[in-house]
Design a protein around this motif. Sequence first.
Motif, mmCIF file in Angstrom:
data_model
loop_
_atom_site.group_PDB
_atom_site.id
_atom_site.type_symbol
_atom_site.label_atom_id
_atom_site.label_comp_id
_atom_site.label_asym_id
_atom_site.label_seq_id
_atom_site.Cartn_x
_atom_site.Cartn_y
_atom_site.Cartn_z
ATOM 1 N N GLU A 164 -29.027 7.291 -81.781
ATOM 2 C CA GLU A 164 -28.244 8.590 -82.464
ATOM 3 C C GLU A 164 -29.043 9.734 -82.362
ATOM 4 O O GLU A 164 -28.617 10.982 -82.507
ATOM 5 C CB GLU A 164 -27.981 8.120 -83.840
ATOM 6 N N GLU A 169 -29.091 11.553 -77.220
ATOM 7 C CA GLU A 169 -28.028 12.444 -76.888
ATOM 8 C C GLU A 169 -26.762 11.707 -77.373
ATOM 9 O O GLU A 169 -25.731 11.833 -76.625
ATOM 10 C CB GLU A 169 -28.374 12.656 -75.284
ATOM 11 N N GLU A 170 -26.928 10.754 -78.038
ATOM 12 C CA GLU A 170 -25.543 10.148 -78.614
ATOM 13 C C GLU A 170 -24.678 10.986 -79.342
ATOM 14 O O GLU A 170 -25.100 11.767 -80.037
ATOM 15 C CB GLU A 170 -25.764 8.872 -79.336
ATOM 16 N N GLU A 171 -23.440 10.991 -78.544
ATOM 17 C CA GLU A 171 -22.356 11.835 -79.541
ATOM 18 C C GLU A 171 -21.482 11.239 -80.396
ATOM 19 O O GLU A 171 -21.564 9.854 -80.496
ATOM 20 C CB GLU A 171 -21.614 12.914 -78.586
ATOM 21 N N TYR A 181 -21.966 8.181 -75.299
ATOM 22 C CA TYR A 181 -23.367 8.349 -74.464
ATOM 23 C C TYR A 181 -22.626 8.818 -73.233
ATOM 24 O O TYR A 181 -22.013 8.132 -72.315
ATOM 25 C CB TYR A 181 -23.998 7.358 -74.377
ATOM 26 N N ARG A 183 -20.092 8.400 -68.728
ATOM 27 C CA ARG A 183 -19.578 8.510 -69.996
ATOM 28 C C ARG A 183 -18.968 7.314 -70.587
ATOM 29 O O ARG A 183 -18.163 6.786 -69.963
ATOM 30 C CB ARG A 183 -18.897 9.678 -70.259
ATOM 31 N N THR A 210 -17.609 5.355 -74.390
ATOM 32 C CA THR A 210 -17.255 5.416 -75.826
ATOM 33 C C THR A 210 -17.265 3.901 -76.238
ATOM 34 O O THR A 210 -16.758 3.283 -75.893
ATOM 35 C CB THR A 210 -16.035 6.174 -76.298
ATOM 36 N N LYS A 230 -19.884 5.920 -85.873
ATOM 37 C CA LYS A 230 -21.344 6.606 -86.002
ATOM 38 C C LYS A 230 -21.688 6.362 -87.464
ATOM 39 O O LYS A 230 -20.914 6.551 -88.424
ATOM 40 C CB LYS A 230 -21.126 7.909 -85.544
ATOM 41 N N LYS A 251 -27.228 13.736 -86.478
ATOM 42 C CA LYS A 251 -28.325 13.705 -86.036
ATOM 43 C C LYS A 251 -29.475 13.863 -86.870
ATOM 44 O O LYS A 251 -30.621 13.361 -86.714
ATOM 45 C CB LYS A 251 -28.317 14.767 -84.599
#
Length: 232
Positions: free
Chosen positions: A143, A146-148, A156, A194, A196, A202, A206
């Motif tokens: 997290e 670069e995890e969104e 990712y 990419r 999900t 989540k 961040k």
Amino acid sequence: MERNNPVDEVDARVEENGVLRGPVDWVFPAWMIYIEDKTRKIAETFPLAEEEKRALLGFGDVMKNLLQRAHEQAKAKLASIYDAIDDGNYRLEEGRLYAPDGAWMYVGEEPHIVIEGVDAVAYSPDILKLPREKLELFQLGWEVHEEEGGGGHPVYTTADPSLFLAWAAVRFGELHVAVTRALLLEDGVAVEMRATARSWKKRWTKKEAERLVEKYRKRGVWEPFLTKQLGE
């Protein structure tokens, strides 16, 4: 002259650079070689049930199919764009270079072509068998990297197949996977993937994750720091 083992060549490239890059007819098959080899070796060496082994190999098959489809699309678009440039028959509009057939590439700071409609849902089994508390420590590090968050789920994006598999190992379950772009680098093409993680939500922003990683590091808990460093 003895030919190099393609698996060894791909492994060496990943170990050296992480991001696989090269001619379009090399880089997509290289991703497929890497995914197939690593999923097979994990299935052979990790203590997985037969159903989990089948799921892992099935995950690899889905990935290879996506990469094959993306390869065909990228090759066709790049050929069209190359011919348009060679003939001087193209137009520039809002940072894009268009070929007569509509194929286009972005020509800004990060040149690329978009891969369209190459996605699928795949299932990645739990290969690590970690206690939930330990697993969440590894997830925390991702997290920070670069995890969104897309729709509340971890997302990712990477051009490094080793990082893709490492992330999937701690975000196992149902994954929506897409090949999104072919990045046009100075030393070749790179494949952007990419995913999900639909089976997870989540948990931290961040900033919260960064604070927690530092807190754990000071206490000598290194799992979050490890996955944070993996992606840097």
